[in-house]
Enzyme design. Sequence first.
Site, PDB file in Angstrom:
ATOM      1  CD  GLU A  38      10.732  -6.294  35.515  1.00  0.00           C
ATOM      2  OE1 GLU A  38      11.305  -5.598  34.654  1.00  0.00           O
ATOM      3  OE2 GLU A  38      10.141  -5.819  36.481  1.00  0.00           O
ATOM      4  CG  ASP A  57      12.849   0.681  27.807  1.00  0.00           C
ATOM      5  OD1 ASP A  57      13.020   0.619  29.032  1.00  0.00           O
ATOM      6  OD2 ASP A  57      12.061  -0.051  27.182  1.00  0.00           O
TER       7      ASP A  57
END
Lengths: 282, 406
Positions: free
Chosen positions: A57, A68
């Site tokens: 990824e 995040d």
Amino acid sequence: MNAVADITQSRITRRFAKLKAEKRPGFVAFVTANDPNPETFREIFHGLPQAGADVIEVGMPFSDPMADGPSIQASSQRSLKFNTSLKDVLAAVRDFRKLDQDTPIVLMGYYNPIYVMGPAKFAEQAAAAGADGVIVVDLPPEEAEELDVHLRANRLHFIFLTAPTSSDERLPAIIARASGFLYYVAVAGITGTKSAEEFAVKDAVARLRRHTSLPIAVGFGIRTPDAARTIAHHCEAAVVGSAIVDVIAQGLNQEGQPAPGLSQKVLGFAKSLADAVHAAQH
Amino acid sequence: MSKVEPRNSFRQGVDENGHFGLFGGRYVAETLMPLILELDKAYEAAKADPKFQAELTDLHKHYAGRPSPLYFAARLTAHHGGAKIYLKREELNHTGSHKINNVLGQIMLALRMGKPRVIAETGAGQHGVATATACARFGLKCIVYMGAKDIERQKPNVFRMRLLGAEVRSVDKGTGTLKDAMNEAMRDWVANVDDTYYCIGTAAGPHPYPTMVRDFQKIIGEETRVQILEAEGRLPDTIVAAVGGGSNAIGIFHPFLDDASVKIYGVEAAGRGMNSTAHAASISGGSPGVLHGNRTYLLQDENGQITDAHSISAGLDYPGIGPEHAWLHQQGRVTYVPITDDEALASFHLCSKLEGILPALECAHALAYVDKIAPTLPKDHIIVLNLSGRGDKDVFTVAEAMGEKL
């Protein structure tokens, strides 16, 4: 239906078929493009297949990564110091594909940079560069059509996140758009903070399997080889991001310059994760 | 020739997924989607519940002090020698700004949803103070995220929040302003989905927030309508309000959107000028994008990275704008104009000296636009300005701009 025929032969589909044949789960490694700088990132990126990553990824950095935690926020900030654009991310993918034709690459990021580039242009160029799938954290299925139409046309997998909060009523709408694999967010929270709990993941994956036959990758909250092995036992792949990115952060001096041998250190940690995951037999 | 009427009302609202045309929507991580859908349902039920509305009206009257007066600013009017200037005195509300209107509604909703913990983001601190106040009043735990830079320039409000029992969490990421505080609040929410209510202070964010906040703020315009008809026997010719995220502005604009005779201006912060990069004018100097759960006009670079906003006013220092404003701009119904830091400061002083009212620096931007246009307009022209907050919180910033130390 050429498009459908093509996508069932994609790198992602082939990779999960291979893992299934080998009766083992896969290891998905996350790194942010150009973190901590373009050269070191290139070494890490190109070394990941050798270290045992089954899928990579690649984070497309965004100034405001709302889902995040501190580790990946810092990683995005380091990348953005080099003004990393989507074009740069795609150039890195193109570069990688010269060396590796088999390892699937999933681009992960937020919608705004894609929207500003233009969803059609992004999908065309991502496919041309050799990317295989796309995760857009802040694009739920309700808002996804304007990108999905172009991903489908370019035979790119649209990979969706499902969360502990996604109800049985909600899952069909997600799965209707999902392809490649389904990503299960193991903790209700941001990346890299809480720890994924084995029993909860086991139940959650069982619930997802009632809705889909897609491979299931589990991420968010997996920080150690032991945790990766434990979680991978219950799904098709374990995803590790923040813990890898933390190794990068720890290898930087005050000015943000990487210590000598940092990429080898990161790849060594990735290998320990990969080995642990691969030891988890299905 | 007959006048061309808009095909639909400008007050028609959003589609089922919360879009105002191209703008709005719900751009959030999957973990939050179920919560946002639950909130939407809870809000729709509350809106239709006469008991909820009655309780809110009672709180407005006895706790917040509504209705707020519509005041004829005689000296400011005489000074300019043109249009008649009325001020909608939202700064007289409890806690000193319009923010309490929205917060009372949302805190009642949090209670209804059984959420014991409330989080909020704040820029100037007015929304933080209002949220801390309502949480104290109803016994809820309150955590306010505030940019480190804003904590520095809005000290009195930080201390007020603490006195009210709230925890103020400093956010030093990014530019340490409202945008970063909102990112942190979203991260908190996603990590505490079970017990937490996110009380957004402006008419932005994922649906239903922009419409919900507007619904709770439109009481400003509804009162103004009644009050100006009482005072002048007709609707105003012009309405002016400052726009950061845009909650006070949409609150006064909304009830007038379908009155074609009423010109409406939203005033954006031009910071050090529109030729500089140091401004916060998302419409005048930005482009469409997706941030904080909605599609709207944003300050961003050519790669879609959000750029820093700047305004002397902490409440306007935000690189986006509510999606309904983005839509009203695109439809041409509302005109958005930029005003610089210096122009706002000059109008801050003028209003203070002529009317005995210290305006918040946010509203000083709206005043500056009125100071520009009033002298050019005839004496029977009526302007209503939304004076959405008081300036006490800004005395340190103003002192610094004057080269004085307090």
